[in-house]
Design a protein around this motif. Structure first.
Motif, PDB file in Angstrom:
ATOM      1  N   ASP A 202      92.309  90.009 112.495  1.00 25.27           N
ATOM      2  CA  ASP A 202      91.473  88.924 111.703  1.00 25.27           C
ATOM      3  C   ASP A 202      89.976  89.240 111.779  1.00 25.27           C
ATOM      4  O   ASP A 202      89.246  89.508 112.678  1.00 25.27           O
ATOM      5  CB  ASP A 202      91.762  87.643 112.485  1.00 25.27           C
ATOM      6  N   ARG A 203      89.484  88.975 110.509  1.00 23.60           N
ATOM      7  CA  ARG A 203      87.784  88.926 110.138  1.00 23.60           C
ATOM      8  C   ARG A 203      87.707  87.566 109.758  1.00 23.60           C
ATOM      9  O   ARG A 203      87.687  87.270 108.512  1.00 23.60           O
ATOM     10  CB  ARG A 203      87.804  90.049 109.270  1.00 23.60           C
ATOM     11  N   TYR A 314      94.142  97.554 100.812  1.00 21.62           N
ATOM     12  CA  TYR A 314      93.298  96.228 100.581  1.00 21.62           C
ATOM     13  C   TYR A 314      92.607  95.957 101.705  1.00 21.62           C
ATOM     14  O   TYR A 314      91.337  95.408 101.853  1.00 21.62           O
ATOM     15  CB  TYR A 314      94.129  95.268 100.057  1.00 21.62           C
ATOM     16  N   TYR A 315      93.171  95.816 102.985  1.00 18.48           N
ATOM     17  CA  TYR A 315      92.379  95.353 104.057  1.00 18.48           C
ATOM     18  C   TYR A 315      91.378  96.580 104.656  1.00 18.48           C
ATOM     19  O   TYR A 315      90.353  96.054 104.879  1.00 18.48           O
ATOM     20  CB  TYR A 315      93.776  95.370 105.325  1.00 18.48           C
ATOM     21  N   ARG A 379      99.260  85.554 105.772  1.00 21.20           N
ATOM     22  CA  ARG A 379     100.151  86.499 105.112  1.00 21.20           C
ATOM     23  C   ARG A 379      99.673  88.041 105.507  1.00 21.20           C
ATOM     24  O   ARG A 379     100.361  88.737 105.583  1.00 21.20           O
ATOM     25  CB  ARG A 379     100.190  86.328 103.524  1.00 21.20           C
ATOM     26  N   LEU A 380      98.171  88.113 105.163  1.00 20.31           N
ATOM     27  CA  LEU A 380      97.614  89.215 105.471  1.00 20.31           C
ATOM     28  C   LEU A 380      97.908  89.829 106.996  1.00 20.31           C
ATOM     29  O   LEU A 380      98.353  90.887 107.091  1.00 20.31           O
ATOM     30  CB  LEU A 380      96.232  89.369 105.089  1.00 20.31           C
ATOM     31  N   LEU A 381      97.817  89.010 107.994  1.00 20.91           N
ATOM     32  CA  LEU A 381      97.822  89.293 109.204  1.00 20.91           C
ATOM     33  C   LEU A 381      99.249  89.554 109.660  1.00 20.91           C
ATOM     34  O   LEU A 381      99.732  90.347 110.550  1.00 20.91           O
ATOM     35  CB  LEU A 381      97.202  88.244 110.275  1.00 20.91           C
ATOM     36  N   GLU A 386     100.900  90.163 113.408  1.00 22.54           N
ATOM     37  CA  GLU A 386     100.142  89.320 113.762  1.00 22.54           C
ATOM     38  C   GLU A 386     100.241  87.985 113.621  1.00 22.54           C
ATOM     39  O   GLU A 386     100.300  87.842 112.202  1.00 22.54           O
ATOM     40  CB  GLU A 386      98.659  89.518 113.881  1.00 22.54           C
ATOM     41  N   ILE A 387     100.694  87.080 114.498  1.00 21.08           N
ATOM     42  CA  ILE A 387     100.987  85.518 113.970  1.00 21.08           C
ATOM     43  C   ILE A 387      99.621  84.756 114.131  1.00 21.08           C
ATOM     44  O   ILE A 387      99.079  84.936 115.065  1.00 21.08           O
ATOM     45  CB  ILE A 387     102.017  84.918 114.951  1.00 21.08           C
ATOM     46  N   SER A 388      99.575  83.979 113.191  1.00 15.97           N
ATOM     47  CA  SER A 388      98.212  83.341 113.115  1.00 15.97           C
ATOM     48  C   SER A 388      98.600  81.726 112.315  1.00 15.97           C
ATOM     49  O   SER A 388      99.473  81.789 111.891  1.00 15.97           O
ATOM     50  CB  SER A 388      97.278  84.042 112.465  1.00 15.97           C
TER      51      SER A 388
END
Length: 607
Positions: A202-203, A314-315, A379-381, A386-388
């Motif tokens: 995460d950022r 993308y990330y 969605r990205l994580l 990674e669950i967020s």
């Protein structure tokens, strides 16, 4: 937990009181001689994870780095800190190469940066045999992945390091890797037994926004003028021609912009990159040839005018924004043509079927991120395992789109495509099919008598924009195809039948109507960016002073001090060297070199 030696180096050399996240564990593990694979987001301090062990352990830390510009910047930054660092690459003459080699053999260097292709030459391997090596650090380790977005064939040979120096610890580092990519990195580098450290991807300071593409250059100009006036940023385009056109367009509208792509000669690319790193407020318009290893901390936005090929790409690209932890924007304009273009590139690729399947899967994940009605960050994580929870700092959180039952609308558009083909033996592109659905009696509709079709006018309840959104989502989900002919005509797919027969229900995304916003549109952003008037004045004075020092040293301004350090000085207003030493980012060497100058400027300010 890192021992006293590591903390002492962190404080004395780098000017920080505490490690962040998993840094302490990684540093100690490598100091103790262990191999490591570290995944940390851009801006989380990956470099410290090998720089500090290299300073604590006996010998020289050898860093494998893929880019000449990155080596130069890192060596400049370390030299400013009083660290004995050097690099070996093709920009040096023979005399300088011999000097660096002598320093390494005599044990004078703390860190030596080398490109992978040079490292694996007989000359360099022989050189390393003659010195003492503290560790091997393999930066940008995702370059070893043949499925990755930055694959470098020369990285495949780096497994030889362990065979030749089995007692020397190795640490491989990257900001971007799924579980599958991590496994490939470990396998190809011989790090199967290494300890893995996986930080959160995460950022939180980056605001993710994806907008429907509609005159993208104008949309980009609006973003830059209304939200990022005077800011440094990167604009990514898919083609060299688009890069040149976009850079020229921005310059013609008063935005200082440079172009960067593989078609430019090496001298021009190097000069443009150097200007971007050293000057404030420049916009770099580039293909993905630009960016890996860019350490500039104050990039306030990364914009995409074309759809990236994968979520990993993308990330990686958006991660170049906001390395200093202050608010930044990741913005993308996305439309039907992006989907068509990416699918065409996959279909026309010379790769085998396995390559095409993998590329298609990566594209599907990217399309899912674009079309989601859920939190973009969640969605990205999730792509990285990674669950967020919803972040509250992306467009879908701030202005939630509606999810609506688009089954009937999909049936109308699929039926129109079917009837054109079945009844007339004709195929047309998206704009003409939408005209038929909306009941527009254009010249072309009249020419082909398409107003006689039973589907003519059945979609008058939706706007052109709504129909483009439906059509784009059908293509993204593989329920409608766009042929690679001159007119990009529409065709049904195997999946169309279930929708037409009512056997599949489709929930679609309805784009919200977004109002223009200013860059400080939220209290959170204002609190993070704005300083009190007196502090703002001092911050500006310190930045001007930093710019003069950087120019005299021939290095980027952030090599002298990051903005975050100058902000802290402006707020704390230290009156003594001891007080200045308490500011994050002010180590012993910088305190000695610049402390008095800073105190004079603080004292010269009123109040």
């Amino acid at each position: 937990m890192a021992d006293g030696r590591a903390l002492e180096v962190l404080r004395r050399v780098f000017g920080y009181d505490n490690f962040r996240g998993q840094q302490a564990e990684i540093v100690q593990h490598v100091i103790d001689g262990g191999d490591a694979l570290a995944l940390m987001p851009t801006g989380a301090g990956k470099s410290l994870c090998y720089q500090i062990p290299a300073l604590v352990r006996e010998g020289t830390g050898v860093v494998v780095s893929p880019l000449i510009a990155l080596m130069q910047d890192q060596v400049d930054a370390l030299t400013e800190l009083g660290v004995k660092a050097a690099f070996l690459n093709s920009t040096q003459d023979f005399a300088r190469v011999r000097e660096v080699e002598r320093d390494f053999v005599s044990g004078e260097l703390d860190l030596l940066y080398v490109a992978p292709e040079r490292l694996l030459t007989d000359r360099c391997l022989s050189l390393l045999e003659r010195g003492r090596i503290a560790l091997f650090a393999i930066d940008e380790a995702h370059c070893v992945s043949q499925w990755g977005h930055d694959f470098r064939p020369e990285y495949l040979g780096l497994s030889a390091l362990h065979e030749r120096w089995p007692e020397v610890p190795r640490i491989a580092l990257t900001a971007t890797a799924t579980a599958a990519t991590r496994h490939e990195i470990a396998q190809r580098l011989g790090l199967e037994q290494a300890r893995e450290f996986v930080s959160s991807f995460d950022r939180p300071n980056i605001r993710y926004r994806i907008v429907e593409k509609n005159e993208p250059r104008k949309q980009l100009l609006e973003l830059l003028t209304q939200e990022h006036a005077g800011d440094a940023g990167i604009v990514y385009c898919l083609s060299r021609a688009r890069v040149e056109e976009t850079a020229d367009y921005l310059v013609s509208h008063g935005i200082p912009a440079l172009a960067y792509h593989a078609g430019l000669d090496a001298a021009t690319r190097a000069a443009n990159q150097a200007r971007f790193l050293r000057e404030d407020g420049l916009v770099m318009v580039a293909t993905i040839a630009f960016g890996m290893g860019i350490d500039k901390p104050d990039v306030r936005f990364v914009a995409h005018l074309d759809l990236p090929k994968s979520v990993e790409g993308y990330y990686q690209e958006t991660g170049r924004a906001g390395r200093d932890g202050l608010p930044a924007t990741a913005w993308m304009a996305y439309g039907l043509q992006d989907v068509v273009q990416q699918r065409r590139m996959i279909d026309e690729s010379t790769g085998d079927e396995a390559f095409k399947r993998r590329s298609a899967a990566m594209l599907e994940a990217m399309l899912g991120l674009c079309e989601t009605v859920e939190c973009r960050r969640t969605r990205l994580l999730a792509y990285f395992g990674e669950i967020s929870s919803p972040c509250g700092n992306c467009d879908t959180c701030l202005e939630p789109p509606q999810a609506w039952d688009g089954t009937e609308a999909a049936q109308k558009i699929l039926s129109a495509v079917y009837r054109l083909w079945k009844e007339r033996g004709q195929r047309f592109g998206a704009a003409h099919v939408i005209d038929i659905l909306r009941g527009k009696k254009t010249d072309r509709v009249a020419q082909y008598r398409h107003d006689e079709l039973s589907v003519f006018g059945v979609g008058a309840d939706l706007s052109d924009r709504d129909w483009r959104s439906v059509l784009r989502q059908l293509v993204a989900q593989g329920l409608l195809a766009v042929d690679h002919d001159a007119f990009a005509t529409l065709a049904l797919t195997e999946g169309s039948r279930a929708v037409l027969k009512g056997e599949r229900r489709l929930m679609l995304r309805r784009e919200p109507v977004r109002a223009s916003r200013s860059r400080d549109s939220t209290p959170r952003a204002r609190a993070a960016v704005t300083l009190p008037p007196q502090a703002e004045s001092l911050f500006a004075a310190l930045r001007a002073w930093r710019g003069e020092v950087a120019r005299s040293h021939g290095v980027p301004a952030y090599v002298i001090f990051h903005d975050a350090t100058l902000r802290e000085i402006a707020l704390a207003r230290p009156g003594t060297l001891a007080e200045l030493a308490e500011v994050n980012g002010v180590g012993a060497r910088k305190l000695e070199a610049y402390g008095q100058d800073i105190l004079e400027r603080v004292g010269a300010e009123p109040g």
